[in-house]
Design an enzyme around this catalytic site. Structure first.
Site, PDB file in Angstrom:
ATOM      1  N   ASN A   1      11.666 -31.826  42.891  1.00  0.00           N
ATOM      2  CA  ASN A   1      11.662 -32.705  41.723  1.00  0.00           C
ATOM      3  C   ASN A   1      12.857 -32.469  40.796  1.00  0.00           C
ATOM      4  O   ASN A   1      12.952 -33.089  39.747  1.00  0.00           O
ATOM      5  CB  ASN A   1      10.347 -32.584  40.948  1.00  0.00           C
ATOM      6  CG  ASN A   1      10.122 -31.211  40.378  1.00  0.00           C
ATOM      7  OD1 ASN A   1      10.681 -30.235  40.850  1.00  0.00           O
ATOM      8  ND2 ASN A   1       9.278 -31.122  39.369  1.00  0.00           N
ATOM      9  N   CYS A   2      13.793 -31.620  41.177  1.00  0.00           N
ATOM     10  CA  CYS A   2      14.999 -31.361  40.385  1.00  0.00           C
ATOM     11  C   CYS A   2      15.983 -32.520  40.575  1.00  0.00           C
ATOM     12  O   CYS A   2      16.306 -32.901  41.703  1.00  0.00           O
ATOM     13  CB  CYS A   2      15.641 -30.051  40.838  1.00  0.00           C
ATOM     14  SG  CYS A   2      17.259 -29.725  40.129  1.00  0.00           S
ATOM     15  N   ASP A   3      16.456 -33.084  39.481  1.00  0.00           N
ATOM     16  CA  ASP A   3      17.369 -34.234  39.558  1.00  0.00           C
ATOM     17  C   ASP A   3      18.658 -33.902  40.300  1.00  0.00           C
ATOM     18  O   ASP A   3      19.162 -34.724  41.073  1.00  0.00           O
ATOM     19  CB  ASP A   3      17.704 -34.754  38.152  1.00  0.00           C
ATOM     20  CG  ASP A   3      16.524 -35.463  37.504  1.00  0.00           C
ATOM     21  OD1 ASP A   3      15.623 -35.921  38.239  1.00  0.00           O
ATOM     22  OD2 ASP A   3      16.503 -35.552  36.267  1.00  0.00           O
TER      23      ASP A   3
ATOM     24  N   LYS B   1      17.954 -33.790  43.939  1.00  0.00           N
ATOM     25  CA  LYS B   1      17.782 -35.161  44.430  1.00  0.00           C
ATOM     26  C   LYS B   1      19.141 -35.822  44.669  1.00  0.00           C
ATOM     27  O   LYS B   1      19.351 -36.501  45.683  1.00  0.00           O
ATOM     28  CB  LYS B   1      16.981 -35.996  43.439  1.00  0.00           C
ATOM     29  CG  LYS B   1      15.511 -35.662  43.383  1.00  0.00           C
ATOM     30  CD  LYS B   1      14.826 -36.519  42.323  1.00  0.00           C
ATOM     31  CE  LYS B   1      13.377 -36.143  42.146  1.00  0.00           C
ATOM     32  NZ  LYS B   1      12.745 -36.934  41.070  1.00  0.00           N
TER      33      LYS B   1
END
Length: 114
Positions: free
Chosen positions: A8-10, A13
């Site tokens: 879920n880390c931008d 991603k």
């Protein structure tokens, strides 16, 4: 190539999206679900310093209430990263050239574009 991080880390991603868009094969290792052990951290420390691995800008660091936080050395940094893997800057990438940290599109272009 292995890409380490949390899903879920931008930044993770963005890195994964870039690799997928350029059809570059990699294995994703999620710290939270797949775990992290000392041997992996020690391997990374052959290429980068513990200071480069610790993310002092993140929420985990700001919320960390551990007395070792104020007097870090390599051993205490490794201990904290094992207890709190989200302290590690992301993504960490292992490939044939070694270990790199973070995502920068121009760096990825230079290193991995075919």
């Amino acid at each position: 190539m292995k890409l380490f991080g949390i899903k879920n880390c931008d930044t993770v991603k963005k890195a994964r999206r870039w690799l997928d868009d350029h059809q570059i094969t990699y294995h994703f290792h999620d710290f939270r679900t797949d775990g992290l052990d000392q041997s992996i951290l020690q391997q990374w420390l052959n290429y980068v310093s513990w200071e480069q691995l610790i993310n002092k800008r993140g929420t985990t660091w700001r919320k960390l209430e551990d007395p070792r936080k104020d007097q870090l050395d390599q051993q205490s940094a490794v201990e904290l990263m094992l207890l709190h893997p989200t302290l590690i800057k992301r993504p960490v990438i292992e490939d044939a050239s070694g270990v790199s940290i973070g995502f920068n599109e121009s760096d990825f272009q230079a290193r991995y574009a075919k």
